[in-house]
Motif scaffolding. Structure first.
Motif, PDB file in Angstrom:
ATOM      1  N   PHE A   1      10.207   5.318  13.140  1.00 35.80           N
ATOM      2  CA  PHE A   1       9.234   5.738  13.024  1.00 35.80           C
ATOM      3  C   PHE A   1       8.056   4.540  12.960  1.00 35.80           C
ATOM      4  CE2 PHE A   1       7.461   4.113   8.274  1.00 35.80           C
ATOM      5  CZ  PHE A   1       9.025   3.783   8.150  1.00 35.80           C
ATOM      6  N   SER A   2       7.101   5.002  13.258  1.00 39.29           N
ATOM      7  CA  SER A   2       6.279   3.397  13.463  1.00 39.29           C
ATOM      8  C   SER A   2       6.161   2.893  14.934  1.00 39.29           C
ATOM      9  CB  SER A   2       4.818   3.406  11.977  1.00 39.29           C
ATOM     10  OG  SER A   2       4.440   4.030  11.402  1.00 39.29           O
TER      11      SER A   2
ATOM     12  N   ASP B   1       0.864  -1.134  -0.252  1.00 36.32           N
ATOM     13  CA  ASP B   1       0.412  -0.334  -0.011  1.00 36.32           C
ATOM     14  C   ASP B   1       0.826   1.177   0.263  1.00 36.32           C
ATOM     15  OD1 ASP B   1      -2.319  -1.757  -0.261  1.00 36.32           O
ATOM     16  OD2 ASP B   1      -2.277  -1.123   1.893  1.00 36.32           O
ATOM     17  N   VAL B   2       1.981   0.739   1.070  1.00 33.31           N
ATOM     18  CA  VAL B   2       2.776   2.032   0.818  1.00 33.31           C
ATOM     19  C   VAL B   2       3.435   2.341  -0.612  1.00 33.31           C
ATOM     20  CG1 VAL B   2       5.099   3.574   1.895  1.00 33.31           C
ATOM     21  CG2 VAL B   2       3.111   2.377   3.153  1.00 33.31           C
ATOM     22  N   PHE B   3       4.239   1.395  -1.081  1.00 34.52           N
ATOM     23  CA  PHE B   3       4.100   1.796  -2.819  1.00 34.52           C
ATOM     24  C   PHE B   3       3.892   1.856  -3.743  1.00 34.52           C
ATOM     25  CE2 PHE B   3       7.623  -2.418  -1.295  1.00 34.52           C
ATOM     26  CZ  PHE B   3       8.199  -1.485  -0.427  1.00 34.52           C
TER      27      PHE B   3
ATOM     28  N   GLU C   1       2.828   7.117   8.638  1.00 34.05           N
ATOM     29  CA  GLU C   1       2.748   6.465   9.930  1.00 34.05           C
ATOM     30  C   GLU C   1       0.898   6.393  10.062  1.00 34.05           C
ATOM     31  OE1 GLU C   1       5.131   7.416  12.920  1.00 34.05           O
ATOM     32  OE2 GLU C   1       4.628   9.998  12.922  1.00 34.05           O
ATOM     33  N   GLU C   2       0.671   7.743   9.158  1.00 38.09           N
ATOM     34  CA  GLU C   2      -1.389   7.837   9.512  1.00 38.09           C
ATOM     35  C   GLU C   2      -1.979   6.232   8.499  1.00 38.09           C
ATOM     36  OE1 GLU C   2      -3.342  11.220   7.945  1.00 38.09           O
ATOM     37  OE2 GLU C   2      -5.381  10.310   8.373  1.00 38.09           O
ATOM     38  N   LEU C   3      -0.689   6.242   7.152  1.00 30.71           N
ATOM     39  CA  LEU C   3      -1.338   5.116   6.467  1.00 30.71           C
ATOM     40  C   LEU C   3      -0.848   3.537   7.409  1.00 30.71           C
ATOM     41  CD1 LEU C   3      -2.304   4.409   3.341  1.00 30.71           C
ATOM     42  CD2 LEU C   3       0.635   4.144   3.144  1.00 30.71           C
TER      43      LEU C   3
ATOM     44  N   PRO D   1       1.944   5.793  15.808  1.00 29.63           N
ATOM     45  CA  PRO D   1       3.092   7.373  15.161  1.00 29.63           C
ATOM     46  C   PRO D   1       3.645   7.676  16.186  1.00 29.63           C
ATOM     47  CG  PRO D   1       0.381   7.785  14.208  1.00 29.63           C
ATOM     48  CD  PRO D   1       0.590   5.897  15.563  1.00 29.63           C
ATOM     49  N   VAL D   2       5.745   7.670  15.238  1.00 29.77           N
ATOM     50  CA  VAL D   2       6.187   8.940  16.713  1.00 29.77           C
ATOM     51  C   VAL D   2       5.227  10.104  16.892  1.00 29.77           C
ATOM     52  CG1 VAL D   2       8.012   7.291  16.030  1.00 29.77           C
ATOM     53  CG2 VAL D   2       7.665   8.544  14.783  1.00 29.77           C
TER      54      VAL D   2
END
Lengths: 329, 477
Positions: A118-119, A33-35, A273-275, A285-286
């Motif tokens: 992150f995350s 999904d991120v890609f 981060e939201e995703l 999320p950080v």
């Protein structure tokens, strides 16, 4: 045949500016999904190499080391931090500090600019709600070594994955002797060691053990599947809960430097981060102000274990040897 | 959890291979006899269904069937462990025992049965005359089964058994040390390798006594009518090892919904899975074929070296093979383009699996008498035409079958794919493995169903092509 394929141009894709090669140990269902979002935003195609679940980052770690003289990867996106630090220590990382947004807490950025995190996921106690009430569930790791939980606790093999990092972190925070005593006590209390964190969750969900120590993403996916389980973040009154951030490393000398920089910027953005917060893994999320699902509100104020991840990474090989001796010999 | 130490892991792998072999013989024997006596494209195609399941999916399905059925019946989740893994290996790979047996039965057994029919009761003829004659084919098929089971990674992993292949991966994951991983149980492994080599050497000296004349007789003898015991057993085996897992998949969650979406999502892994399997099978076949032709002309030393290398390549955990190959190709700069190209796959899978076509083709070459070539020469045929009507005509079925077997194995292979797959070229085996981390999903069931259907169709076409050529050759002879 091999030479022919090599000579006739059936080569790995490379050279073009509109591509970035990402090696990732993140679960494929989330990474995809991120890609896709990145490609949608930038038009840059992501060529990914995924590790297998069985490999636990092993395949990618070895590949990155094997390819160090002629790197094929532009970016390494790891689902934890310690192995990334080890790779950085091997000299594989380029400086990514100019790419890190200011709103990421400094704790999650290497002062030398070799990695950023992150995350988060967290190491949590999972319990079967049909067998254990919230009040009676263990609130600390030490409680798992006590009589009421004899033979009722499951944990993944502490030689692999996030459990290995967790044990190394305990050694760093508690001291070697105390951490070893804790492991001995766990063993004496009949802890059931299994091959993975998802198995811990399944054993608890099926009622074969009452409680287990596993990762929050495994617990949330079990809750989504309707399993009668809930989580406790351990040691909130004491040493804190061990958290596991995603991490990213910009591979030095990678084939697509400009695309790689764009990808790292995107990966460290609020959007990602939201995703990740809204996936089944519910990664925390950080950044405090990134939107998140309601079930993460309970863990948003968690007290994270104050540990130096660099020292944890350094300790891991020696701790693995010690764990092998303590638990398996 | 048992931490896989070298000796224990090795013994567990040996035990798995041996127990699986016993079960595979029980499953494969009746089907092999049935196929040998009656032939039958439908039964042959159905017998390929279990083989078409990628091993990790097969283990997943059988784990679901055995554990959840036991829980349903007994009220508790049973742990099948060792038996479950041995059964999965047997239920997946038994065709490797059945098909060589069928070939032996077709060429020799049916003829013997016909010739001895008036001398003794049919049962006595079968067990006392036919079965002993089939021993070499049973040993050959069983040997391949054992080696593939011993070196299988996905099945013991899915059943949580610390077998040797799992131990190698475990050491890599825990200590990130290839040297330590490679040393797991190495001394014992070498011992068994030597014993296996000696057994195969002994087998190679056994007379097969097959020629085209007998094959011609066997063609006629193959049309044996009447009801035989193996028919019922064949139906049972096909039902249990083919229909049951297929039914479990079809009734899995969402298997018939969202088909189009999953089809699109998985199109790339599927494409690369097929590319890798095609290249891998072709590489193994090319290497095996060349070595088999060379072995025909070279001496014992050459054949011995090929035997040892082939066995080692099949025997050593694929993770080690991959790491060695990656290290070797990454070392000198001039080999680096090969590592980046698709050429690495025929090389890697060729090294891993060339032994299968080498033995299959080698056996057929031994059967093909040189007199046919002499006759063709006397008839004035040119070199190419001679090769076409003698060697190539005889080899074609063996070429088709061995290519197909390696293709099937590569399609489900996990370790080499993990270490060598290139960016953006993730094959279907790795894709399925990662999907299965999230349990029994629509995508897993759909992809497996498509995989099995596609592979059975391909297998049937390949076998029909090879077998058809065989029939034409027999008729021409």
């Amino acid at each position: 045949l091999a030479g022919g394929l090599c000579a006739t141009g059936c080569r790995g894709k490379g050279g073009g500016a509109a591509e970035v090669v990402v090696y990732t140990s993140v679960d494929q269902v989330y990474a995809q999904d991120v890609f896709a979002r990145f490609t949608e935003r930038t038009g840059i195609r992501v060529s990914a190499v995924f590790d297998t679940e069985a490999g636990k980052t092993t395949g990618l770690y070895r590949r990155l080391l094997a390819e160090r003289s002629r790197p094929r990867a532009d970016v390494f996106w790891n689902n934890e931090l310690c192995r990334t630090i080890q790779l950085a220590a091997e000299g594989l990382a380029a400086d990514l500090s100019p790419l890190v947004p200011d709103d990421i807490p400094r704790r999650w950025v290497d002062p030398g600019g070799r990695w950023a995190a992150f995350s988060l996921r967290a190491r949590a106690i999972v319990y079967n709600t049909a067998m254990v009430t919230k009040e009676s569930a263990p609130k600390t790791l030490r409680e798992l070594t006590e009589e009421p939980w004899r033979g009722k606790v499951a944990m993944a093999n502490p030689l692999f994955g996030t459990t290995a990092s967790h044990v190394a972190a305990l050694c760093e925070v508690m001291g070697d002797e105390e951490a070893e005593n804790f492991l001995r006590a766990l063993k004496a209390n009949g802890v059931r060691l299994v091959e993975g964190n998802s198995v811990v969750r399944d054993l608890v969900a099926h009622g074969e053990v009452a409680v287990g120590l596993t990762d929050t993403d495994d617990i949330f996916s079990g809750i989504d599947n309707g399993s009668p389980i809930a989580l406790i973040l351990p040691d909130q009154e004491g040493m804190g809960t061990f958290v596991i951030p995603n991490s990213v490393l910009l591979v030095g000398g990678g084939p697509h430097p400009s695309s790689a920089e764009a990808f790292v910027r995107f990966l460290l953005s609020r959007e990602v981060e939201e995703l990740l917060a809204f996936t089944r893994a519910r990664q925390l999320p950080v950044r405090a102000d990134v939107p998140r699902p309601p079930e993460l509100a309970a863990v948003a104020s968690l007290r994270a274990m104050d540990v130096d991840y660099g020292k944890v990474a350094q300790r891991m090989p020696a701790v693995a040897r010690r764990v092998e001796q303590l638990l398996f010999r | 959890l048992a931490w896989p130490t070298g000796g224990k892991a090795f013994l567990l792998s040996i035990g798995l291979g041996a127990s699986g072999l016993v079960l595979a013989l029980l499953l494969g024997f009746p089907v092999g006899v049935h196929l040998g006596r009656r032939g039958g494209g439908v039964v042959a195609a159905l017998a390929l269904v279990p083989l078409a399941f990628p091993p990790q999916v097969s283990a997943y399905v059988w784990r679901f069937i055995l554990e959840d059925t036991a829980r349903f019946v007994g009220g508790a989740r049973a742990s099948w462990g060792f038996f479950g893994a041995a059964w999965t290996l047997a239920a997946t790979y038994w065709p490797l025992v059945a098909f060589p047996l069928a070939a032996g039965m077709r060429l020799r057994g049916s003829r013997l049965e016909q010739e001895l029919a008036t001398l003794a009761p049919a049962r006595a003829v079968f067990w006392r005359a036919v079965v002993p004659g089939l021993l070499p084919t049973l040993v050959a098929g069983g040997g391949v089964f054992f080696l593939l089971s011993f070196s299988n990674f996905a099945v013991p992993l899915m059943w949580n058994l610390p077998a040797q292949t799992v131990a190698v991966f475990a050491r890599l994951a825990a200590f990130y040390s290839p040297a330590e991983a490679a040393m797991v149980a190495l001394p014992l492994q070498v011992t068994v390798l030597l014993v296996s080599g000696a057994g195969l050497w002994w087998l190679s000296r056994r007379p097969y006594g097959l020629d085209l004349g007998e094959a011609q007789v066997a063609e006629r003898a193959g049309d044996v009518g009447g009801f035989r015991w193996e028919g019922v057993a064949t139906v049972l085996v096909l039902l249990v090892t083919g229909a049951v897992p297929l039914a479990a998949l079809v009734t899995g969650p969402g298997s018939l919904t969202m088909l189009r979406a999953n089809l699109l999502a998985g199109a790339s892994p599927y494409r690369w899975g097929l590319v890798l399997a095609t290249l891998g099978a072709t590489g193994a076949l090319a290497l095996g074929l060349v070595l088999a032709l060379l072995a025909r002309r070279c001496g014992r030393v050459f054949r011995g070296v090929v035997e040892v290398v082939g066995l080692v390549a099949l025997f050593v955990p694929a993770a080690v093979v991959s790491l060695v190959l990656a290290g070797a190709l990454e070392g000198p700069g001039w080999l680096s383009p090969l590592y980046d190209s698709l050429g690495v796959f025929p090389l890697a899978y060729g090294l891993r699996y060339f032994y299968i076509p080498y033995k299959t083709v080698g056996l057929v070459l031994r059967l093909e008498g040189r007199e046919h070539g002499e006759v063709a020469k006397l008839l004035g045929l040119g070199l190419l035409r001679r090769l076409e009507v003698t060697v190539w005509g005889v080899l074609r079925p063996a070429v088709a079958v061995s290519w197909l077997v390696v293709f099937t194995l590569v399609l489900g292979e996990l370790e080499i794919a993990t270490f060598l797959a290139q960016p953006g070229r993730q094959p279907v085996s790795v894709y399925l493995d990662n999907l299965m981390h999230y349990g029994w999903s629509a995508a897993v069931t759909q992809w497996t169903l498509i995989l099995v259907a596609g592979e059975v169709a391909l297998a049937w076409a390949t076998l029909a092509l090879g077998w058809g050529q065989w029939r034409r050759l027999v008729a021409r002879t």
